[in-house]
Scaffold this motif. Sequence first.
Motif, PDB file in Angstrom:
ATOM      1  N   GLN A   1       0.995  -1.275   0.187  1.00 59.23           N
ATOM      2  CA  GLN A   1       0.068  -0.298   0.064  1.00 59.23           C
ATOM      3  C   GLN A   1       0.679   0.996  -0.165  1.00 59.23           C
TER       4      GLN A   1
ATOM      5  N   THR B   1       0.329   4.174   1.961  1.00 61.88           N
ATOM      6  CA  THR B   1       0.638   4.299   2.872  1.00 61.88           C
ATOM      7  C   THR B   1       1.006   6.607   2.690  1.00 61.88           C
TER       8      THR B   1
ATOM      9  N   LEU C   1      13.461   4.345  -1.289  1.00 62.01           N
ATOM     10  CA  LEU C   1      13.502   3.744   0.506  1.00 62.01           C
ATOM     11  C   LEU C   1      11.701   3.056   0.272  1.00 62.01           C
ATOM     12  N   ASN C   2      11.685   3.926  -0.541  1.00 63.47           N
ATOM     13  CA  ASN C   2      10.041   3.234  -0.177  1.00 63.47           C
ATOM     14  C   ASN C   2       9.456   1.678  -1.471  1.00 63.47           C
TER      15      ASN C   2
ATOM     16  N   THR D   1       9.639  -5.402   3.583  1.00 63.92           N
ATOM     17  CA  THR D   1       9.132  -5.870   5.031  1.00 63.92           C
ATOM     18  C   THR D   1       7.277  -5.781   4.348  1.00 63.92           C
ATOM     19  N   GLU D   2       7.447  -4.788   3.800  1.00 63.24           N
ATOM     20  CA  GLU D   2       5.680  -4.214   3.923  1.00 63.24           C
ATOM     21  C   GLU D   2       5.083  -5.579   2.560  1.00 63.24           C
TER      22      GLU D   2
ATOM     23  N   PHE E   1       0.092   0.499  10.477  1.00 63.85           N
ATOM     24  CA  PHE E   1       1.621   0.899  10.876  1.00 63.85           C
ATOM     25  C   PHE E   1       2.517   0.694  12.029  1.00 63.85           C
ATOM     26  N   GLY E   2       1.719   0.027  12.787  1.00 65.25           N
ATOM     27  CA  GLY E   2       2.742  -0.663  13.632  1.00 65.25           C
ATOM     28  C   GLY E   2       2.929  -2.316  12.775  1.00 65.25           C
ATOM     29  N   HIS E   3       2.116  -2.443  12.085  1.00 71.31           N
ATOM     30  CA  HIS E   3       2.034  -3.837  12.050  1.00 71.31           C
ATOM     31  C   HIS E   3       2.422  -4.450  10.529  1.00 71.31           C
ATOM     32  N   TYR E   4       2.148  -3.153   9.964  1.00 73.71           N
ATOM     33  CA  TYR E   4       2.694  -3.128   7.944  1.00 73.71           C
ATOM     34  C   TYR E   4       3.876  -1.922   8.310  1.00 73.71           C
ATOM     35  N   LYS E   5       5.161  -2.413   8.254  1.00 68.65           N
ATOM     36  CA  LYS E   5       6.208  -1.712   8.739  1.00 68.65           C
ATOM     37  C   LYS E   5       6.805  -0.610   7.842  1.00 68.65           C
ATOM     38  N   ILE E   6       6.569   0.324   7.291  1.00 67.70           N
ATOM     39  CA  ILE E   6       7.213   1.081   6.522  1.00 67.70           C
ATOM     40  C   ILE E   6       8.942   1.875   7.669  1.00 67.70           C
ATOM     41  N   PHE E   7       9.732   2.067   6.011  1.00 61.93           N
ATOM     42  CA  PHE E   7      10.642   1.948   7.801  1.00 61.93           C
ATOM     43  C   PHE E   7      11.120   3.829   7.727  1.00 61.93           C
ATOM     44  N   SER E   8      11.828   3.982   8.641  1.00 57.63           N
ATOM     45  CA  SER E   8      12.221   4.824   9.772  1.00 57.63           C
ATOM     46  C   SER E   8      13.481   5.438   9.629  1.00 57.63           C
TER      47      SER E   8
ATOM     48  N   ASP F   1      15.857   2.998  10.208  1.00 56.64           N
ATOM     49  CA  ASP F   1      15.864   1.549   9.426  1.00 56.64           C
ATOM     50  C   ASP F   1      17.056   2.183   7.529  1.00 56.64           C
TER      51      ASP F   1
ATOM     52  N   ASP G   1       1.842   5.699  15.434  1.00 59.15           N
ATOM     53  CA  ASP G   1       2.788   5.312  14.615  1.00 59.15           C
ATOM     54  C   ASP G   1       3.387   6.275  14.066  1.00 59.15           C
TER      55      ASP G   1
ATOM     56  N   LEU H   1       6.821   9.101  10.627  1.00 53.01           N
ATOM     57  CA  LEU H   1       7.146   8.376   9.772  1.00 53.01           C
ATOM     58  C   LEU H   1       6.921   9.413   8.216  1.00 53.01           C
TER      59      LEU H   1
ATOM     60  N   ARG I   1       7.160   9.272   3.416  1.00 55.07           N
ATOM     61  CA  ARG I   1       6.887   8.381   2.861  1.00 55.07           C
ATOM     62  C   ARG I   1       7.233   9.174   1.473  1.00 55.07           C
TER      63      ARG I   1
ATOM     64  N   TYR J   1      13.758  10.578   4.076  1.00 59.00           N
ATOM     65  CA  TYR J   1      14.624  10.869   5.050  1.00 59.00           C
ATOM     66  C   TYR J   1      15.915  11.806   5.021  1.00 59.00           C
TER      67      TYR J   1
ATOM     68  N   ARG K   1      10.693  -6.240  12.643  1.00 60.31           N
ATOM     69  CA  ARG K   1      11.689  -6.411  10.619  1.00 60.31           C
ATOM     70  C   ARG K   1      11.922  -5.035  10.508  1.00 60.31           C
TER      71      ARG K   1
ATOM     72  N   TYR L   1       6.791  -4.272  16.813  1.00 64.46           N
ATOM     73  CA  TYR L   1       6.633  -5.083  18.011  1.00 64.46           C
ATOM     74  C   TYR L   1       7.718  -6.076  17.775  1.00 64.46           C
TER      75      TYR L   1
END
Lengths: 790, 162, 287
Positions: A204, A206, A678-679, A686-687, A702-709, A712, B42, B131, B133, B137, C184, C189
Motif C-alpha cells: 500500500q 501509505t 526507500l519505498n 518488510t511491507e 503502521f504498527g504491523h505494516y512496516k514502512i521504514f523509519s 532503518d 505510529d 514516518l 513516505r 529521510y 522487522r 513489535y
Amino acid sequence: MSDPRPFRTVGTSPRKVDALGMAAGAAAYVDDVAISGMLHAKFLWSPHAHARITRIDASRARALPGVVCVLTHHDVPRILHTTAGQGYPEPSPYDTLMLDSKVRYVGDRVAAVAAETRAIAEEALGLIDVEYEVLPPVLDMERAMDPGAPVIHDEPDARAVIPVPYEPQRNLAGHVDMQIGDPEKAFAAAPVQVDVTCHTHYGQHTPIEPHVTICWLDADNRLIIRTSTQVPFHVRRIVAQSCDIPVRRIRVIKPRIGGGFGVKQEVLEDLVAMLALKTGRPVKHEYTRAEEFVSSRTRHPSRVRVRLGLEADGKPVAIDLDVLTNTGAYGSHALTVACNCGSKTLPLYPCPNVGFRADSVYTNLPVGGAYRGYGATQAAFPMEVAMDIAAERLGVDPVELRRKIHIREGQGSDVFRALGEGKAGVVQKIGSCKLDECLDRGAVAIGWSEKRGRDRHSPKLVKLGVGMCALMQGSSIPEIDMGAASLKMNDDGSFNLLVGATDLGTGSDTVLAQIAAEALGVSLDHVIVYSSDTDLTPFDVGAYASSTTYLSGEAVRKAAVIVRGQVLQVAAEILGLPPGDVDQLRTEAGEVIAPDARRVTFAQVALRSLYDADQHQIASFASHISHASPPPFAAHFAEVEVDTETGFCRVVKYVAAVDCGTAINPKLAEGQTEGAVLNGISYALTEELLFDQAGRCRNPSFGHYKIFSTRDLPEMVTIHVPSYEPTGPYGAKSVSEISINGPLPAIANAIYDAIGVRLFQPPFTPERILAALKGVAPPSQPPSLKNGSR
Amino acid sequence: MKLTATINGVRRTLEVAPRALLIDALRDAGYTSVKRGCETGDCGACTVLVDGVPLASCVVFAGQVEGRVLTTVEGLGTPDRPHPLMEAMVDAGAVQCGFCTPGMILSAKALLDENPDPTAADVKDALDGHLCRCTGYVKQIEAVLDAAARLRTRAAAGGGAR
Amino acid sequence: MKNLAEFQYPESVEAALALLAASPGEARPLAGGTSLVFAADPRTRVLVDLSRVGLRSITLAADGLHLGAMATARAVGRARAVADAGLAGLAEAAAACGSRLLQNQITVGGNVVGLYPWSDLPPVLLALGAVARLRSAAGAREMSVEDLVARHPRRQLKPGELMVEIVVPPAPRHGGSAFLTFGRTAVDYTLCDVAVALELGGDAIKAARVVVGGLRLFPGRLCAAESTLVGEQPVEAVFAAAAAAAMAEVQVANDFRASREYRRELCGVLVRRVLQVAAQRAAGRTA
C-alpha cells in the motif's frame, strides 16, 4: 526546439515554492479548513469477502439523534463506472457502483452515514441492519479463472468501454498479448536460456495524509469538492458520471496534498459528493489509516515469468514475459498495469523475438490501483533477476552484460509500437540515454569490483553482498495524456501560472514555475503558481504516468514562449523599434534588453499593456500532448548484509544512478529518487498486506505494516547523470517513478551474491531468507494467503 | 469539560469532551499543523511538545495536558519569522508533501534543545517515530544537522555580543 | 470509554489511592495513556491522572535500583542510575520500547501492568529478579515481577491498587545482563526478545536467569536453558547448549507475521547471542 543551454533557472535548486508555508504549519491541506455546519461521514464496510446483501435496513441508524443522512444501495443511482482516474474513455472496465447490493471484498462499501459528529456517525454504522448471503470467495489469483470459480462480477452490465478483452464471467478483468518475431523458435535455438518466475505482493502507498474530502454546495447550488487527489479533472468527470449530474455543476479544488504515490489517482469522492447533494450541507470524509490500507487502493500483486534466450555473447534473441496480476475486487488499472509490465521492461533490451501475455484477474481481495512504478515494479524484478542469472551462466559481469545489450540513443523498439495502454503504442526512437554512464558511476559508488562475491564462500555468519539492476520507465502516456497551462501578466511584471497539473508534494509547482521563469527570463519569485482548480486552471490529466515535468512542463514552456512574444511586442513599442526587430530583443532578470543595450522592465511592459496604450491582457494558453514517452534510465546498486542465523537482511548502502534528462530542479529530483528508493526497499524487505483465510487484512496499521523509519535507512547515494531529451522541456524526462523499481531486483541479486541463494518471493523476510538458505520451501504462496492457516 | 493549557505562549481554555484526544482538541481549536496520519501513535504527524517533550497527540487524552505548556509548530515560527529548523528543512529540500514536516520539526527542536551538536545517528534516533513516505529521510537528517549549525552560530554570535 | 466523564489530578499517591478507592470499578489510573486511549471499557467514568503524584525518580540505593512507576522508558534508558547499577540489559530494553516519541510517553508502570506480548520491560525485569511494590488505600505489599506476570498483571492487582515502584536488586559483583530484541524494522513489535542475567563465580556460571518475551502472551523463564548454564563455564558450547534447551522448552503462540518454527529458531539464536553479551559484561565486572 534548439538547445537553449546554458540555463538560468532550470538546473538550479531554488526553494520549493510552497515549502516554507508547510514547514510553518500553514493551514494548506484539505482538512485544515472548517466549514460551518459541516457533517462528518463514515462508511460501513463489508465484513465478508463475497456476499449478496439480501436486506439492508437503516431505519435504526436514521433514528439516532444527530444522524442526518444514511445511504444504502437503495438510495443512490445505479451507474457503473470505474474509480480509475484515467483519461476518457477509460481502459479500466466499468464494474463499480457507488453502492451495490453485492460486496466483493472485506472492506467494500456497504452504506454511508453523515452525522453532526464523527462519533455519532460511527455509532450509527452499528445501527444499520444488514443481512448477507455469504458467497464462496476467490482468494487465490491462480484459481480465479478455474472453471466453476465463483463469478465476482456477475452483474450483466459490467463492461469494457474501449475494445479490449474483458470476460468477467471468467473473472478476467484485463488481458493483453503481443508477439514480435517467433520467440519459441528462437528459444529453441538459443545457446543460453533462463527461465525465472517471480511473485510480487500486496503493498500500500501509505501517503501520510489519508484520503480526505470535503464537499459542499455553493451559493449557486454547485457542488464544490475539496479533495486530496492527483486527478482533479478526472474527479470532476467521474463524480459527475457517478452522481448523475452535469460536469458543469462540479468544481474540484485540490489544495496542498499530503502525498499520493498513485493511490490518489483513484476517484473515491463520489459517495461524499452524494451525501452533500442529499443533505445540502457540507460533508467531510476522512479515511482512517486502517481504511486507507484496505479500502483505498493497493499495488496489484503479480506472478511474472520471464524467459530469456541469449546468444553465447549475451545478445538476446528471444524474451518472453508471461504475467498474471491480481486486480482484487474491481478492475481499476487492471489492464494498464498489466500492459506496463511489458512496455516498461521489454524495450530496455532490444531483441528480435519478443512474446508478452498478461492476464489481470478479479479476486475477493482489496483493489489494485495505480502505484508508483505501475507494472514496471512487478516486471523489472524477474527481468533483472533473470539478467543476473544470465550473466552468471555466461560468465560475464552483470554490469557488463547490461552495458552490452541495453537500448541506445537513436534505437527504436518494436515494443513501443506494439504495446500502448489499452491500444497499440507509438513508434518512437530513444532520444536520450546515458545508461552507460549510470552503470559506470553507480558501480564506482558502490565499490562493485571490490565487493562483488567477497563473502559468498566465507564462513562468516553475517555476509555482505552486492547486486544491481538496470531500469527504464516512461514519461507520460504518448498520444493520450494532455497537459495545459495558462499564464497572465500582472502590473508588477509578475505572472500567474495556472496549471491543471497536480502538485501532490512532488514539487511540480516549483518545477513548472522554473520552466516558466526560464522561458520568460524572469526570476522565480515573479511566477506565482496555482494548481489546481477545475474552475480556474486549464485541463490536465493529472499527476500520473511520470508526466508532469515532461508533459505539463512543455505546456508551460509553450505558454511562456507565447507570453514572452507578447511582452516583446509591447517592449518594442516602448523602445520605438519596428515590429520586425522584435527578434533581436532578449529577456533577462525581468527586463527586455535591446541590441543597443537599452532596457525596458517587465513592469513597464505590464503597466503600458494594462493602463496606457492599446490596452490588453498579456496572457496565453497552451496545451501539449506528446508523441513519445521518452524513458528515463537508471542503474541501481545495493549492498546488503545477511545474517545467516536469523535470515535478517539489512541494506547497508544503496546507489541509484539515474538519467532523467535535465533535472529542472536537481534537489527536488534527488528527493524523488530517494523517496522512491526507500519505498522500494521497504517494499522489498518488510511491507506486505497479509490476509487470513476469510480475506480479512491482518495488518492494516503502521504498527504491523512496516514502512521504514530513519533508523532503518541505509547509506543512500543518488547520482543524476544528465542527458538532454530533445522532446522534453529544456531536455527533461521523468524521474518520479523509475527508482521504486530497483530495490526488488537489486536486493535479490545482492542477497544471492552474499549467500548464494535466490529469492523469488518478496518481501525478503528473515523467515524466507532462512528457509531459502536451508533449501526448504519458503513460507507458503500465494502471498495473499500466507500464514492464513497458522 | 474545560481544559486549560498554555498553547504557543497563550493561556487558553478549551471546551473538550472528556474522552477527546489531544490531536482533536488542538485541531478543533485551529492548530491545524497537528496532522492526523494514523491514530495509533505510529507516524508522528500529530507530534506536539508537552512541557518541551515531543508526544504523539493521537495517543494522548486532551485531559492529560491540563495545566501544561504546549508547543505546536505554529508556535515556533511563521513564514515571516521562520525558525531555523523551518528554514533548514526548506533549504535542504526536505519538504515534499510537507505533511510530516511540522511533527519532525518539533522532535528535532526537542533534540536540539537537549543536544545542540548532534550526530547524524542522534538525529535518526530522535526522528524514528516520524514516518515520511516522500523523501527517504536523507534531506531531513541533513536539515536538522544544518539547523543545529545555524543555531550554534546564532548562539555564538549572541554570546559574543554579551 | 464512552462514559468517561472526568479527569482527576491528584498530587500525591495517597490522594490517587483515595480517588481510586472512592469509585471502585469506575475510576481507572492513567499513566502514559498510549494503550488506555484505545480502551473501550464502558464502566470507566473517571481517569485518575498520575502525572502529578511523583513516582518518576530513578535512584540507586543499597537495596537496589528503584524505578518509579511513572518513570518513562526514555528516562530509564538514559538514567545515570541504571548505568551505575550495571544494568545494561535494562537500558537496552528501555531503549527498545517503541519509537522515541512513544518512549517519551510509555511508563514503567504502564509497560508492566498493561502487559502486552511485545512489552519490552517485563522480560528484563523478570530476568533481573525485580520486585513490584503495590499500594492501595488499604496498605502496601510486594510481589515479584515473576509472580506478577504469571497471569495478566492487571488481574493480579486488587481493585484500587497501584503499582508504585519496581525495585531491581543490586547486580552481583560478577554479574552481567543483556537484552536482545528482533523486529522487522528498528521500531517494531518484537517477534521475539530475550533477557538474561548471569552471575559468574570463579570461572563458572553461578546463577542464570533467561527470559523470553514476545513468543506468547506473557514472558517466561526458560528453566531448562538456565540449568544447562549453571555450574558450567561461560563458553560458546555451553551457550549453544542453552540455546538448544531454550528451543526445546519454549512455548510459541501463533503470530501472523512469522511461523512458530521460525520464531522458535530465532529464540535459540537470540539466547546464544544474548548470553555472549551478558557473559562478557559479567566478566568485565570481574576484571
